[in-house]
Design an enzyme around this catalytic site. Structure first.
Site, mmCIF file in Angstrom:
data_model
loop_
_atom_site.group_PDB
_atom_site.id
_atom_site.type_symbol
_atom_site.label_atom_id
_atom_site.label_comp_id
_atom_site.label_asym_id
_atom_site.label_seq_id
_atom_site.Cartn_x
_atom_site.Cartn_y
_atom_site.Cartn_z
ATOM 1 N N ASP A 77 -1.690 -0.959 6.033
ATOM 2 C CA ASP A 77 -1.988 -0.409 7.359
ATOM 3 C C ASP A 77 -3.479 -0.211 7.624
ATOM 4 O O ASP A 77 -3.874 0.011 8.753
ATOM 5 C CB ASP A 77 -1.285 0.940 7.544
ATOM 6 C CG ASP A 77 -1.929 2.027 6.701
ATOM 7 O OD1 ASP A 77 -2.308 1.743 5.542
ATOM 8 O OD2 ASP A 77 -2.092 3.151 7.197
ATOM 9 N N ASP A 119 -0.463 5.063 1.026
ATOM 10 C CA ASP A 119 -0.804 6.053 2.067
ATOM 11 C C ASP A 119 -0.765 5.450 3.469
ATOM 12 O O ASP A 119 -1.483 4.496 3.762
ATOM 13 C CB ASP A 119 -2.201 6.635 1.819
ATOM 14 C CG ASP A 119 -2.241 7.482 0.549
ATOM 15 O OD1 ASP A 119 -1.184 7.978 0.128
ATOM 16 O OD2 ASP A 119 -3.328 7.629 -0.027
ATOM 17 N N ASP A 136 0.851 -1.186 0.000
ATOM 18 C CA ASP A 136 0.000 0.000 0.000
ATOM 19 C C ASP A 136 0.895 1.247 0.000
ATOM 20 O O ASP A 136 2.097 1.143 0.276
ATOM 21 C CB ASP A 136 -0.835 -0.055 1.293
ATOM 22 C CG ASP A 136 -1.583 1.223 1.579
ATOM 23 O OD1 ASP A 136 -2.239 1.747 0.658
ATOM 24 O OD2 ASP A 136 -1.510 1.704 2.730
#
Lengths: 222, 222
Positions: free
Chosen positions: A172, A10, A8
């Site tokens: 996250d 961001d 990922d």
């Protein structure tokens, strides 16, 4: 042995304000230089992923719109805009959502800022339109059913002929869960949501980009 | 005292392969944190500049298409596509040029890979269409007359009420010359073209991003 890393962006290779982490960027390049395939998947748009691919010097295809579209030397679109756009128009008409800047570059999803509550007003309506709602931690997205980061991971595993244990995923937030699949190695920076930590094989000591740099620098331990 | 830094991207805050330099990125953030306005101007497209603005955490507007369009919270377009597109179509029809991937995101310029010679076949035709041809070192662009990095610099100086001696420009290639204006402080990384070095107040010891990091870390000496 890990042959593919799918990460990922961001909150994972950035800091909490979304600024790209130098330590994570450096480790991404080191990992690629060591012969591992490195790909990124994000809710963001194709030209943003084009920028990451060009300016991080990545060779593998990268995925935009949560896996709905892919960029390498050309663009591949796996889903269509019909349903996300229809639902977005509906929300807009009801005064429940406002579009975001990157929508002008979207191919098969819409981003929005909620003006109503997501849980009580927006989510219940989404079933009627056969679309899914996700949140990257930085913005809300309307997606087709099946358009998620697990789709991107499946595509890569098939393309490169990889077994689950040869793959490491890093994320996250809740929209990363579809790529946290059985058998695949899973690592999270310290800022990750509890539901991600519960599924992770490894939780980094540091948060955000520094945590992912820590993960990427010890790839041989996975 | 320098109050504004305006820098090129490709070859200036990247390495020779176009990979973003961590040292230059860090210094850009340090300079902005010290209260200096930091902006970037490139021949690249608005969504690429959106990505740089978001992921470098820059606050000032950034300029795409050599100054032809600007992004901050919204997009401002200073020039139109009419002439660049007309000329591009002409070149394409004559088999002299092939479009580049980023053209789908352009507002007021076209990028091309030459199939004929630029000097003898493409440039002479450009006068008929009242357009200009430039090269960033990474790709060729068709622009409106007056659409250049000097236009972007003028805009910023007027917006922020700055005198030339309060501005530092950093660039490496011929398309940076329009912002290398009289009175403005000028610095170049070691890889810069000879014509830029001739105009520069300071030539960095290192090339590419490391050179620009060196420049940015000694801003008080300009």
């Amino acid at each position: 042995m890990i042959k593919l890393v799918l990460s990922d962006i961001d909150g994972t290779i950035t800091d909490s304000r979304r600024v790209l982490s130098s330590s994570a960027s450096e480790q991404i390049r080191n990992v690629q230089d060591s012969g591992v395939i490195v790909s990124l998947v994000s809710g963001n748009v194709i030209p943003v992923m084009y920028t990451f691919r060009t300016y991080l010097g990545l060779k593998a295809p990268l995925f935009a719109e949560n896996g709905g579209a892919m960029i390498e030397d050309s663009i591949t679109q796996f889903f269509t805009m019909d349903r996300p756009m229809a639902f977005f128009r509906h929300l807009e008409k009801k005064g429940l959502a406002k579009g975001i800047m990157t929508n002008q570059w979207r191919l098969c999803s819409m981003g929005f800022d909620p003006l109503g509550t997501v849980e009580n007003e927006i989510s219940p309506l989404s079933a009627q339109y056969n679309v899914e709602i996700t949140n990257s931690g930085f913005s809300w997205h309307i997606l087709n059913v099946g358009q998620n980061k697990g789709f991107a991971l499946h595509y890569l595993m098939e393309r490169y002929g990889l077994r689950p244990e040869e793959v490491l995923v890093i994320g996250d937030n809740l929209n990363d869960i579809p790529m946290f699949m059985d058998g695949v190695r899973k690592a999270v920076p310290a800022n990750a949501e509890e539901e991600l930590k519960m599924r992770a094989d490894y939780i980094a000591r540091s948060g955000y980009g520094d945590g992912s740099a820590e993960i990427l620098s010890s790839l041989e331990s996975f």
